[in-house]
Design a protein around this motif. Structure first.
Motif: not given
Ligand code: BT5
Length: 252
Positions: A44-46, A136, A40, A111, A114, A49, A16-17, A52, A133
């Motif tokens: 990671k999301g928030r 896509n 990655q 979306k 994110g 989560r 993950s950056t 992708e 950040i």
């Protein structure tokens, strides 16, 4: 205020950056360092989560910042980021890019980007912010379990250069980031955010696990909270991170 000296660290593959950015902060790296990756393995999301990132098709970037303001103001930088990135993409593409409060970017109800803000400390207990950040850009398709994901390419049929988007964003972001550190609230860009925000003046579902409440979104406070009105007439300001917001019938 001094101009930020951006330095880009590029990795082909990384977990993950944001994670590498945190390690670099511990090692004493400067504000303005930006970690980018082609893919990655554990994006990671928030709230735990996943994010992708099919190889080479998305902009995955983490900007290391050291804002000289109180911790409780920092989450508002998600509003600053969403606004400046939305405007950057509107300039560089012909797409109708919009913001879903507080910090998703959407096109045609799907979306496309994110944003993940993470706070961390260096070895001297100084606060840093990692601005992650995931955009896509040229992604040609998404797995079935991401029905609401899209890319700039899928929406426009055009391919874009990730580096150009990043450079343009960083330039624009720096101006608003500096103003924000003086004002410590987002009042100065509220009109710009509102102009592009699809969450406002809508019936929304507020999800405070395990409860879901229907409300009307009526505005934004100067601190970036969403002002909602309930059927019984009660008004409340909800903060970023406190609730999830969904439109009634679709992702947005
Ligand atoms: C976000 O979380 O939207 C923040 C994503 C931030 C990703 C960047 S990439 C660079 C940096 N390094 C990291 O490790 N992270 C940051 P959230 O609002 O929780 O949304 C996550 C949800 O979006 C997932 O549960 C999926 O439903 C959906 N999703 C996952 N990957 C997606 C994608 N590529 N495009 C659109 N939606 C996606």
């Amino acid at each position: 205020m001094i101009k930020i000296q951006y330095e880009i660290i590029h990795k082909d593959e990384i977990d993950s950056t944001n994670n590498l950015a945190k390690i670099l902060v511990k090692q004493g790296i400067d504000e303005g360092t930006v970690v980018v990756a082609e893919t990655q393995t554990n994006g990671k999301g928030r709230l735990g989560r996943q994010w992708e990132s099919p190889k080479g098709t998305s902009l995955l970037a983490s900007v290391i910042l050291r804002p000289k303001i109180e911790i409780e103001c920092l989450s508002q930088l998600s509003i600053v980021t969403a606004t400046t990135l939305c405007e950057t993409l509107q300039d560089l593409t012909e797409l109708d890019i919009k913001i879903k409060w507080p910090n998703d970017l959407v096109v045609n109800g799907k979306k496309v980007c994110g944003i993940l803000l993470e706070l961390c400390q260096d070895n001297y207990n100084q606060n840093y912010l990692i601005l992650g950040i995931g955009l896509n850009v040229n992604t040609p398709s998404f797995p079935k379990d991401l029905p609401y994901a899209t890319s700039l390419y899928l929406e426009s049929g055009k391919r874009y250069t990730k580096e150009t988007i990043l450079q343009n964003f960083l330039k624009r972001f720096e101006i608003d980031y500096k103003t924000f550190q003086v004002t410590k609230n987002i009042a100065f860009l509220k009109k710009r955010f509102e102009k592009n925000c699809i969450t406002l003046h809508k019936t929304v579902k507020l999800i405070r696990e395990p409860h879901e409440t229907i409300a009307q979104s009526v505005g934004l406070t100067d601190r970036g909270e969403l002002i909602v009105s309930y059927p019984d007439g009660t008004i409340e300001s909800v903060a970023y991170g406190e609730v999830s917001v969904r439109g009634l019938y679709e992702y947005t």
